[in-house]
Design a protein around this motif. Structure first.
Motif, short mmCIF file in Angstrom:
data_model
loop_
_atom_site.label_atom_id
_atom_site.label_comp_id
_atom_site.label_asym_id
_atom_site.label_seq_id
_atom_site.Cartn_x
_atom_site.Cartn_y
_atom_site.Cartn_z
N HIS A 41 0.83 -1.21 0.00
CA HIS A 41 0.00 0.00 0.00
C HIS A 41 0.87 1.27 0.00
CE1 HIS A 41 -3.00 2.97 1.15
NE2 HIS A 41 -2.20 3.31 2.14
N LEU A 42 1.90 1.30 0.85
CA LEU A 42 2.76 2.48 0.93
C LEU A 42 3.53 2.71 -0.38
CD1 LEU A 42 4.16 2.11 4.57
CD2 LEU A 42 2.35 3.62 3.78
N GLU A 43 4.00 1.63 -0.97
CA GLU A 43 4.74 1.75 -2.24
C GLU A 43 3.82 2.28 -3.34
OE1 GLU A 43 6.21 -2.16 -2.87
OE2 GLU A 43 7.80 -2.00 -1.36
N GLU A 44 2.59 1.78 -3.40
CA GLU A 44 1.65 2.22 -4.44
C GLU A 44 1.24 3.68 -4.23
OE1 GLU A 44 -1.63 -0.45 -4.35
OE2 GLU A 44 -0.58 -2.08 -5.39
N SER A 45 1.09 4.09 -2.98
CA SER A 45 0.69 5.48 -2.72
C SER A 45 1.77 6.46 -3.18
CB SER A 45 0.40 5.68 -1.23
OG SER A 45 1.57 5.47 -0.45
N GLY A 64 4.28 9.20 9.97
CA GLY A 64 3.39 8.16 10.48
C GLY A 64 4.15 7.12 11.29
N PHE A 65 5.32 6.71 10.83
CA PHE A 65 6.12 5.74 11.58
C PHE A 65 6.60 6.32 12.91
CE2 PHE A 65 6.20 3.31 7.67
CZ PHE A 65 6.37 2.00 8.10
N ALA A 84 -3.73 1.84 11.64
CA ALA A 84 -4.62 2.99 11.42
C ALA A 84 -3.82 4.27 11.19
CB ALA A 84 -5.56 3.16 12.62
N ILE A 85 -2.74 4.44 11.94
CA ILE A 85 -1.89 5.62 11.78
C ILE A 85 -1.26 5.65 10.39
CG2 ILE A 85 0.26 6.72 12.56
CD1 ILE A 85 -0.46 5.68 15.40
N LEU A 86 -0.73 4.52 9.95
CA LEU A 86 -0.05 4.47 8.65
C LEU A 86 -1.03 4.61 7.48
CD1 LEU A 86 2.54 1.61 9.35
CD2 LEU A 86 2.85 4.07 9.56
N VAL A 109 -9.39 -1.78 12.97
CA VAL A 109 -8.60 -0.73 12.31
C VAL A 109 -9.54 0.28 11.64
CG1 VAL A 109 -6.85 -0.25 10.56
CG2 VAL A 109 -6.70 -2.34 11.91
N ALA A 110 -10.59 -0.22 11.01
CA ALA A 110 -11.55 0.66 10.33
C ALA A 110 -12.24 1.60 11.32
CB ALA A 110 -12.59 -0.18 9.59
N ARG A 111 -12.57 1.08 12.51
CA ARG A 111 -13.24 1.92 13.50
C ARG A 111 -12.34 3.05 13.99
NH1 ARG A 111 -15.06 -1.78 16.51
NH2 ARG A 111 -13.59 -1.77 18.25
#
Length: 736
Positions: A41-45, A64-65, A84-86, A109-111
């Motif tokens: 996800h991070l690489e794609e973003s 975020g980290f 959730a933070i990331l 995580v969604a909540r």
């Protein structure tokens, strides 16, 4: 084309270190595919250009980290909070939905992300962050307590990273929010280390000189202070051991923020703060011997060092209402220095450290009972749950009796649960309430019976033909709205009575009948009305025919031989319409415009900062309802915003300044012959300037003087300051 986001070499190195450290700490709580999914996800973003630096130039992934590591190390949260933070920047930017997060990483995580997004939306409405209402609304938005904990960690990280930023305005706003909002929240949750860091960094950025003055003095005296503490507690240890007490001792130095607050409160310099550090003696005692052994330790210490009886705080005999128990004494140690000593048992220390509400009120800040109890229970959950799964089912029922809503301009208002749109309308203004036909809540049209819910943004719709009805009293919940509706109904009744009375008089004149007031009164009773107002109301709405009334009047008059009672007829001039628009309207204007011809508002220029036309100013609503106008850089402004943010109103000057204002200029220069004459001649040559007073103090070849001048506005003041600085021998000119 958008410039591609790139990591710097230093950012890459930091990210690898943080990644490895974070993975070690939460690895046991991760699910099998979490790591690979998150990395992808991070690489794609980054590849899709979804990553952008913030207002301070921070790398959001690295940030975020950093925040995630604070959450793990300082607070103890694990997998769900970290993910959730990331993911938060992607969801907040609209590149990923909460539902997609739920599918890929789970409900928990969604909540958390849902709560973070709601708080982002809250910030977008730009309410007054200093107000207690905002703090309460923020808490009510966080259905999962981890959201608030993450927000605190986020602010701590942001405060650490903006050290070298030159974006001073945003830096000031972030620091003020840290002091007014996040530090108190961290304190209530027992996150004392993060709370102190937020307060110290806020002081560092907002009052730079004060922070470094105290820091330098603490560093200069650290070695001597440590040596003094060792010398002070050494003899005490020996005596307590001889008495057979089991104990351990702690020494702590006050935070820079605490020292600065005490300096301001006591109006003294750093050297005037006696209790820079405190000694805490914690006794391992059985429950039945606690008080005896604490007083035994007190006796031993006061035999060795002279106590200050005025500084004795006995919360052993009568504990504080929140359960805090301890014995505080201040003694005169070696070198004639005062030292605070706190004596308590292990049980008392645990209550003091774990009891969130206790320490909060101990520092003199009153908290709401239900909030304190609730946060204490959260603190216990955080400390007793290994995997924090209890938090997943924990739903917040705080402030179940209150709702917080926004005006279209972003002002935050509090109402009791069950209040309706009509309550909101009458809170804004009685005229708005009287004409209310409904509202737009979050751009959806609703009736005025619609109940309010926290977070709603409400725009009232009105009509000039709308009138209050008696059944409105059953719709509203607030006493304020009920009283305004009753007043409006009463005024409507008076208007209807006047209208019906005038119509009757006109009909009587048309039929050439002389009207007698006493006979009319008997007629009203004869027609079965107990109140004259009901009689007139039926005439107005047409249920009682005027001609029938006149015919009945004539019959009654004839039966009584045409004679009415003695006494003059009442004139319609005795009656008057009541004005429902009394008072000052503040609902439609969010900026107070200052004008010497301003009517209906009692305002004064504050003497603490003497604002003049052209200064950036704000209004402060006083206890008696008047408004004091302060400069935005007034020395009292931070405290007013912090404690009474809800009483601060925006203000600006109207048109062109037509009054003269008093200012004081401090001048420092060489004590040369004729310099005072040169200064005063500059002022006397300008017809629009008036010198009110001058005071000069000369010492060691330098003079210090204060000039009080009447002046029109800031532009003329700045011109005067420039002229005074050109005088030979003048070193400094500044406004005070």
């Amino acid at each position: 084309m958008t410039e591609r986001f790139e990591f710097t070499v230093e950012e890459k190195e930091s990210l690898y270190l943080l990644y490895a450290k974070l993975k070690r700490q939460i690895e046991v709580s991760l699910l099998p595919d979490d790591e690979s999914r998150m990395c992808r996800h991070l690489e794609e973003s980054v590849e899709k250009g979804q990553v952008h630096r913030d207002a301070f130039g921070h790398n959001p992934i690295l940030f975020g980290f950093q925040t995630a590591l604070i959450v793990v190390e300082e607070i103890g949260l694990k997998r769900d909070a970290v993910l959730a933070i990331l993911l938060h920047p992607s969801v907040d930017g609209g590149f990923m939905t909460v539902d997609e997060v739920r599918t890929e990483f789970g409900e928990s995580v969604a909540r958390i992300l849902h709560g973070l997004i709601r708080i982002s939306e809250l910030y977008a409405k730009n309410p007054v962050v200093e107000s207690e209402n905002f703090r309460n609304l923020l808490l009510s938005f966080a259905e999962d307590m981890r959201v608030i904990l993450i927000m605190i960690a986020y602010r701590v990280n942001l405060m650490r990273q903006i050290r070298d930023s030159e974006n001073y305005e945003t830096k000031r706003k972030v620091s003020e929010e840290a002091a007014y909002l996040y530090a108190p929240l961290a304190h209530k949750l027992g996150l004392y280390k993060l709370k102190s860091e937020l307060e110290d960094l806020s002081l560092k950025y907002l009052e730079h000189d004060a922070y470094y003055m105290i820091k330098d003095k603490l560093n200069a005296t650290k070695q001597a202070r440590d040596a003094y503490i060792d010398g002070f507690i050494g003899p005490i240890k020996d005596k307590l051991q001889e008495a057979g007490l089991r104990f351990h001792m702690k020494g702590r130095t006050k935070s820079i923020h605490s020292i600065w607050q005490k300096m301001k409160k006591q109006k003294c310099g750093f050297e005037g703060i006696y209790d820079l550090f405190a000694i805490r003696i914690i006794i391992d005692s059985p429950l039945e011997k606690e008080k005896m052994q604490c007083w035994q330790a007190y006796s031993i210490i006061t035999d060795m060092y002279q106590p200050n009886p005025k500084r004795l705080r006995d919360w052993l005999s009568v504990p504080k209402s929140n359960g805090y128990e301890s014995l505080h004494i201040t003694v005169l140690g070696p070198e004639k220095k005062w030292v605070e000593v706190q004596i308590r048992t292990e049980r008392m220390d645990e209550i003091a450290e774990r009891g969130v509400a206790a320490h909060w009120r101990y520092k003199g800040v009153k908290g709401e009972t239900n909030l304190d109890e609730w946060l204490t229970s959260i603190r216990n959950i955080l400390e007793t749950s290994d995997d924090l799964q209890v938090m997943d089912q924990f739903k917040m029922d705080l402030y179940e009796d209150e709702v917080f809503v926004f005006t279209p301009k972003g002002d935050l208002l509090k109402f009791p649960k069950g209040a309706t749109v009509l309550d909101f309308a009458y809170h804004i203004h009685s005229k708005i309430g009287n004409g209310c036909t409904g509202a737009r809540i979050n751009n959806k049209v609703v009736t005025f019976r619609e109940p309010l819910r926290s977070g709603d943004q409400i725009e009232v719709m009105t009509s000039t033909t709308q009138k209050p009805k008696r059944d409105w009293l059953n719709i509203v919940k607030t006493s304020r709205a009920k009283s305004k509706i009753r007043l409006a109904l009463k005024e409507t009744q008076v208007k209807e009575g006047l209208f019906a009375k005038e119509m009757l008089e006109r009909k009587f004149k048309n039929r050439k009948i002389e009207q007698d007031e006493s006979l009319m009164a008997r007629l009203v009773k004869k027609l079965g009305f107990k109140e004259v107002s009901d009689f007139y109301k039926q005439i107005v709405d047409g249920s009682l025919d005027v001609n029938v009334v006149i015919d009945t009047y004539v019959d009654l008059q004839n039966r009584e031989s045409g004679h009415g009672a003695d006494g003059p007829a009442r004139s319609a001039e005795e009656f008057c319409f009541q004005n429902i628009n009394t008072g000052v309207s503040r609902g439609n204007d969010d900026v107070l415009v200052i004008d010497r011809n301003l009517k209906g508002i009692d305002y004064q220029l504050a003497r603490c900062c003497n604002p003049i036309y052209g200064d950036d100013v704000f209004g402060f609503v006083t206890i008696n309802g008047g408004i004091k106008i302060h400069r935005t850089d007034c020395p009292n402004a931070p405290e007013m915003r912090k404690r009474f943010g809800y009483r601060v109103v925006r203000a600006k000057w109207s048109g062109k300044g037509t009054s003269q204002y008093s200012i004081t200029l401090r001048i420092i220069g060489n004590d040369d012959i004729g310099i005072v004459n040169n200064l005063t001649s500059i002022i006397s040559k300008d017809e629009k300037l008036t010198l009110r007073s001058i005071s000069i103090d000369s010492n060691d070849g330098l003079f210090r003087g204060n000039l009080v001048v009447m002046i029109d506005d800031t532009s003329r003041m700045e011109a005067l300051i420039r002229k005074l600085r050109t005088v030979k021998g003048v070193k400094q000119v500044e406004r005070i």
